[in-house]
Structures are given as structure tokens and as C-alpha cells.
Design an enzyme around this catalytic site. Structure first.
Site, mmCIF file in Angstrom:
data_model
loop_
_atom_site.group_PDB
_atom_site.id
_atom_site.type_symbol
_atom_site.label_atom_id
_atom_site.label_comp_id
_atom_site.label_asym_id
_atom_site.label_seq_id
_atom_site.Cartn_x
_atom_site.Cartn_y
_atom_site.Cartn_z
ATOM 1 N N ASN A 81 44.253 5.731 -13.015
ATOM 2 C CA ASN A 81 43.685 4.356 -12.889
ATOM 3 C C ASN A 81 43.699 3.887 -14.348
ATOM 4 O O ASN A 81 44.393 4.655 -15.443
ATOM 5 C CB ASN A 81 42.222 4.251 -12.689
ATOM 6 C CG ASN A 81 41.114 5.275 -13.562
ATOM 7 O OD1 ASN A 81 41.208 5.006 -14.688
ATOM 8 N ND2 ASN A 81 40.667 6.231 -12.914
ATOM 9 N N LYS A 115 59.722 18.635 -8.542
ATOM 10 C CA LYS A 115 59.680 17.211 -8.282
ATOM 11 C C LYS A 115 59.810 16.732 -6.923
ATOM 12 O O LYS A 115 60.725 17.394 -6.315
ATOM 13 C CB LYS A 115 60.736 16.493 -9.275
ATOM 14 C CG LYS A 115 60.708 15.030 -9.052
ATOM 15 C CD LYS A 115 61.802 14.316 -9.934
ATOM 16 C CE LYS A 115 62.065 12.764 -9.471
ATOM 17 N NZ LYS A 115 63.160 12.312 -10.069
ATOM 18 N N LYS A 156 24.455 3.954 -6.608
ATOM 19 C CA LYS A 156 24.694 5.071 -7.274
ATOM 20 C C LYS A 156 23.719 5.432 -8.181
ATOM 21 O O LYS A 156 23.531 6.542 -8.586
ATOM 22 C CB LYS A 156 26.158 4.420 -8.405
ATOM 23 C CG LYS A 156 27.478 4.515 -7.674
ATOM 24 C CD LYS A 156 28.373 3.623 -8.300
ATOM 25 C CE LYS A 156 29.620 3.527 -7.142
ATOM 26 N NZ LYS A 156 30.719 2.762 -7.739
HETATM 27 O O1 PMT Z 1 37.983 2.945 -20.490
HETATM 28 P P1 PMT Z 1 38.086 1.057 -20.474
HETATM 29 O O2 PMT Z 1 39.394 0.490 -20.407
HETATM 30 O O3 PMT Z 1 37.400 0.707 -21.775
HETATM 31 O O4 PMT Z 1 37.307 0.615 -19.149
HETATM 32 C C1 PMT Z 1 36.081 0.871 -19.041
HETATM 33 C C2 PMT Z 1 35.603 1.361 -17.916
HETATM 34 C C3 PMT Z 1 35.866 0.136 -16.824
HETATM 35 C C4 PMT Z 1 36.381 2.538 -17.268
HETATM 36 C C5 PMT Z 1 34.042 1.860 -17.727
HETATM 37 O O5 PMT Z 1 33.223 0.427 -18.399
HETATM 38 C C6 PMT Z 1 33.474 2.035 -16.644
HETATM 39 O O6 PMT Z 1 32.900 1.160 -15.612
HETATM 40 N N1 PMT Z 1 33.318 3.592 -16.322
HETATM 41 C C7 PMT Z 1 33.002 3.703 -15.026
HETATM 42 C C8 PMT Z 1 34.341 3.853 -14.069
HETATM 43 C C9 PMT Z 1 34.080 4.524 -12.663
HETATM 44 O O7 PMT Z 1 34.460 5.301 -12.332
HETATM 45 O O8 PMT Z 1 33.033 3.921 -11.973
HETATM 46 P P2 PMT Z 1 32.645 4.639 -10.519
HETATM 47 O O9 PMT Z 1 31.919 3.322 -10.090
HETATM 48 O O10 PMT Z 1 33.708 5.176 -9.845
HETATM 49 O O11 PMT Z 1 31.849 5.821 -10.952
HETATM 50 C C10 PMT Z 1 30.425 5.943 -11.091
HETATM 51 C C11 PMT Z 1 29.959 6.610 -11.933
HETATM 52 O O12 PMT Z 1 30.082 7.924 -11.506
HETATM 53 C C12 PMT Z 1 30.837 6.561 -13.221
HETATM 54 O O13 PMT Z 1 29.870 6.955 -14.396
HETATM 55 C C13 PMT Z 1 31.758 7.924 -13.282
HETATM 56 O O14 PMT Z 1 32.025 8.434 -14.730
HETATM 57 C C14 PMT Z 1 30.977 9.023 -12.460
HETATM 58 N N2 PMT Z 1 31.782 9.698 -11.523
HETATM 59 C C15 PMT Z 1 32.783 8.833 -10.575
HETATM 60 C C16 PMT Z 1 33.510 9.667 -9.629
HETATM 61 C C17 PMT Z 1 33.401 11.304 -9.908
HETATM 62 N N3 PMT Z 1 34.219 12.022 -9.194
HETATM 63 N N4 PMT Z 1 32.686 11.460 -11.030
HETATM 64 C C18 PMT Z 1 32.043 10.874 -11.570
HETATM 65 O O15 PMT Z 1 31.366 11.356 -12.481
#
Ligand code: PMT
Length: 407
Positions: A208, A287, A336
Site C-alpha cells: 500500500n 517469476k 475497530k
Molecule cells: O505512513 P504514512 O504515509 O505517513 O501514512 C499514515 C497512515 C495512513 C498509514 C496512518 O496514519 C494509518 O492510518 N495507519 C493505519 C493504517 C491501517 O492499516 O489501518 P486499518 O484500518 O487497515 O487497520 C487498523 C489498525 O489495525 C491499524 O493500527 C493497523 O496497524 C492494525 N492492523 C491492521 C491489519 C492487520 N492485519 N494487523 C494490524 O495490526
């Protein structure tokens, strides 16, 4: 960031004196008032005019300059300083301070100040290794002087070894740390940052747009405020902040392992990483070649939800998650918060041009466990980080941590 701070920069006579010019520029750019004190040997390497132009203030050299003594004087400089930084700092200057000598404007100012003093040595590697120098430095450390040690490299004298002045950016960072309130001292904070990459074959992956900026800003701010920081990061182009324990990972599985291994020693976890929810069911060893078919299907399997696992495994740690949403921000964020058993979730609407991925700013809304929420204005990610750490401190006051036996 340093607005209102008075920084005295001492420059001593070494070939690295020219690098102090960059340091002055960094402090001025950050809003500090900079006053440069040069030893007479330093003026052989760089002219005072350089520092005067960059700092916008007169440069001080003589101990017995009549105008300086009337208008500023070494005591005034010493009193006025919020911090004194000597860069480059010669073995001679370290020896003088350690011996209590105050025979020029710089040593007198250092002797007279109550501000923190940061010394940035630069010298020939044999001088650095000399036990006399090492014992002088050790004595100064014992007395509360701070050092940014030299790095290894090709020295101006042609030698290869330790003795090269640390990068101005690292000296700047350490100075900011000395000036910041140590209100996170005693905390160990685990941060995650950046994207994960889920490999499809040796040349392709799913990922991403996370740049790591948000997570690295948090790690830097927490370190500045005295926390011990463990930064687990996916692949980014950013330099890890100095002084943090840096663990580089690629995939969600690797991030999970690094996070769970370090969880028990932490009092706070902040997960800003954008973890891939799915990964290819199989990683091809070679590949994948283009075939005749017009369409291709990929089989994906779910990655572990690291944050949800932390929510289950935590023993008193304060846990903060991020939510990157493009729609129904509140509903998704609240779900969440609940399902991952978080204390706080920071929701960013990543469909907004100045928020979320890659940009330097963020626009966030916080949701707390007790039902409260706050919308913050658009801010630089460093400001978001500092403000979020204020919230962490407030929450920590009411969340005792239970460390595991032996931690
Ligand atoms: O890195 P930058 O370019 O500065 O951008 C910042 C950001 C947008 C990445 C940051 O501000 C942000 O929002 N990070 C969380 C992104 C994300 O994965 O969000 P989510 O809604 O998909 O996940 C929710 C939470 O669960 C997050 O804290 C994530 O780290 C965690 N997660 C998600 C999926 C997974 N399999 N394991 C996790 O721990």
C-alpha cells in the site's frame, strides 16, 4: 519547534568547523535564536562572518572584548543559553573542561552555565582512542555533560577510523531531545510504521502507499520526550530516528513476530503501520510469466490481525491503533476500537488530499474507550505525533502496566 529557545553554539578549531555552519542553519530554521562563540583556532578554519550571516547575531570570540563584556559578556551568554552545543569539539576543549580550565570565552561560558552542554567531538582516531581523552570524556559524562560521539569514516587527516563529526542532523536531533520535556521517561513504547509487503513471486508484491511518515514522527517525538522506543517498520525510504531500537520487517507475518516478541517489555503500543489484510496464498519461487489468458486470478489468504492479537495478549499496556478509512469513518473506527480492544483509535480519512498516506500532514479524529471523541485540525504529522503523545500520557496516568516477571 525551537521558537523562543536560545542556543549557544561553540565552534573549536578543527577541519569539521565548516559543518557547524549547517548546524546553525538547522537551528535557525527551527526558530531558535543562535549565538555563536568561536575559539581563535576555529577562526583559522571558518570566518566569523559565515556564522554571523547564518545566525543573524554577532559572533563572539574574545573573552576581553569591551563591547561584548558590556552588552553580553560570558556570564550573560551562559545565563541566556537554554543549551550549549560545541561542534566540532576538540580533544583540547574536552581536556580543558575536564580540568576546570576557563581560559577563553567558550570555556568560561561553559563553566558558568547551568544549561545542558552537548559536546560533539571530532578528531583523529588515535586521539579519540587515547586513554587520556577517553578518561576526560568519561569524567564529563559522569558530571552530566552530554556527547554525540563521532562516527567512523575517512578522516580529513587521511586516516580511516572513528573520529568524524556526527551528522549535523543527528546533533540537531539530540539537542531537541535535551530541550524537550522528559515527560515520557520510564516508558517503553513500541511503534509500528510503514507498509507491509506480501510477496507474490521474486519480483512482485502486494502493498500500500504508506510512507512511514506518521509512525516515524511518533517514534521521533517519543524518543525526544525521553521514552525508550522500539520501532518496527515495514519498508520505507526514511532514516530511522537516532536512539530508537529499529527492527526492519517486510511482511505482516514478520511484523507480527517482532511485535509479539517485544510486547512484554512495553508500557505503550502505537500501531500506525498499514498492514496488508491479505497475502498471496502461495509465493512462486520463480517469476510468474505472462500467459495467453486475458485474466488471471490470485488466491489470497488472510494475514493475522496483529493489533487484535495485542488486544488479547496485553497485560496492562496502553494500546493505540490507527484506522485508515475512505468512508463511514466513525462506524469503522468504533468497530475497530471495540473488536481489537484498544484504549484509543486515531481515525484518518485517507480520501482527503492532505491526510493519510504519503503526505506530510494529517487530519485525524480520536475515539476513546469511554465514548469521548475529538476532531483535530489539519496538522503536520510531527504535531499530530506530539499531541497524540500528550493523550497517551493522560491515559497512562490511569492505566497501570503489569510487566511480566523478569522484565
Ligand atoms: O505512513 P504514512 O504515509 O505517513 O501514512 C499514515 C497512515 C495512513 C498509514 C496512518 O496514519 C494509518 O492510518 N495507519 C493505519 C493504517 C491501517 O492499516 O489501518 P486499518 O484500518 O487497515 O487497520 C487498523 C489498525 O489495525 C491499524 O493500527 C493497523 O496497524 C492494525 N492492523 C491492521 C491489519 C492487520 N492485519 N494487523 C494490524 O495490526
Amino acid at each position: 519547534m525551537l521558537t523562543g529557545k536560545q542556543i549557544v553554539i561553540g565552534v573549536t578549531g578543527g577541519i569539521a568547523a565548516y559543518r557547524a555552519a549547517e548546524l546553525v542553519r538547522l537551528f535557525v530554521k527551527a526558530g531558535a535564536q543562535v549565538h555563536v562563540v568561536m575559539t581563535s583556532a576555529a577562526t583559522e578554519f571558518v570566518t566569523p562572518l559565515t556564522f554571523q550571516t547564518l545566525s543573524g547575531n554577532p559572533v563572539h570570540i574574545d573573552l576581553f572584548n569591551l563591547i561584548s563584556e558590556r552588552e553580553i559578556g560570558h556570564i550573560t551568554l551562559a545565563d541566556r543559553a537554554d543549551v550549549i552545543v560545541v561542534a566540532p569539539c576538540t580533544a583540547n576543549l574536552v581536556g580543558k573542561i575536564a580540568s576546570g580550565l576557563a581560559d577563553n570565552l567558550l570555556t568560561t561560558t561553559i563553566m558558568a552555565t547551568r544549561a545542558p552542554v552537548l559536546l560533539v567531538p571530532a578528531m583523529n582516531s588515535n586521539m579519540w582512542d587515547n586513554p587520556i581523552y577517553q578518561s576526560n570524556q568519561a569524567r564529563l559524562v559522569e558530571w552530566g555533560y552530554h556527547f554525540v560521539e563521532p562516527v567512523s569514516g575517512l578522516l580529513a587527516c587521511g586516516w580511516q577510523g572513528k573520529g568524524k563529526m556526527a551528522e549535523p542532523e543527528d546533533v540537531f536531533e539530540e539537542t531537541v531531545r535535551l530541550l524537550a520535556p522528559a515527560d515520557l521517561a520510564g516508558e517503553t513504547i513500541l511503534m509500528t510504521a510503514g507498509p507491509t509487503r506480501e510477496e507474490l513471486d521474486p519480483v512482485r508484491y502486494l502493498s500500500n502507499y504508506s510512507s512511514g511518515k506518521m509512525g516515524y514522527a511518533l517514534a521521533r517525538a517519543a524518543r525526544r520526550r525521553g521514552a525508550r522506543v522500539i520501532l518496527v517498520s515495514g519498508p520505507t525510504c526514511l532514516e530511522p530516528p537516532g536512539g530508537v531500537t529499529f527492527i526492519k520487517v517486510t511482511s505482516a507475518e514478520q511484523m507480527r513476530k517482532a511485535v509479539l516478541e517485544n510486547l512484554s517489555q512495553c508500557s505503550v503500543v502505537i500501531k500506525a503501520a498499514a498492514v496488508a489484510d491479505y497475502r498471496p496464498a502461495e509465493r512462486a519461487m520463480r517469476k510468474i510469466k505472462k500467459g495467453k489468458q486475458e485474466q488471471m486470478q490470485l488466491n489470497l489468504v488472510k494475514n493475522p490481525d496483529i493489533l487484535a492479537e495485542i488486544g488479547k495478549a496485553k497485560k496492562g499496556q496502553l494500546v493505540v491503533g490507527f484506522a485508515a478509512e475512505t468512508h463511514d469513518l466513525e462506524a469503522h473506527a468504533l468497530r475497530k476500537l471495540e473488536s481489537k480492544d484498544l484504549d484509543l483509535i486515531v481515525a484518518n480519512d485517507v480520501s482527503r488530499p492532505q491526510a493519510g498516506f504519503e503526505v506530510d500532514t494529517n487530519l485525524v479524529r480520536l475515539y476513546y474507550r469511554n465514548g469521548e471523541s475529538e476532531q483535530w485540525p489539519l496538522m503536520n504529522k510531527f504535531e499530530v505525533a506530539d499531541r497524540l503523545l500528550d493523550c497517551v500520557i493522560r491515559l497512562r496516568c490511569s492505566t497501570p502496566v503489569q510487566r511480566e516477571e523478569g522484565q
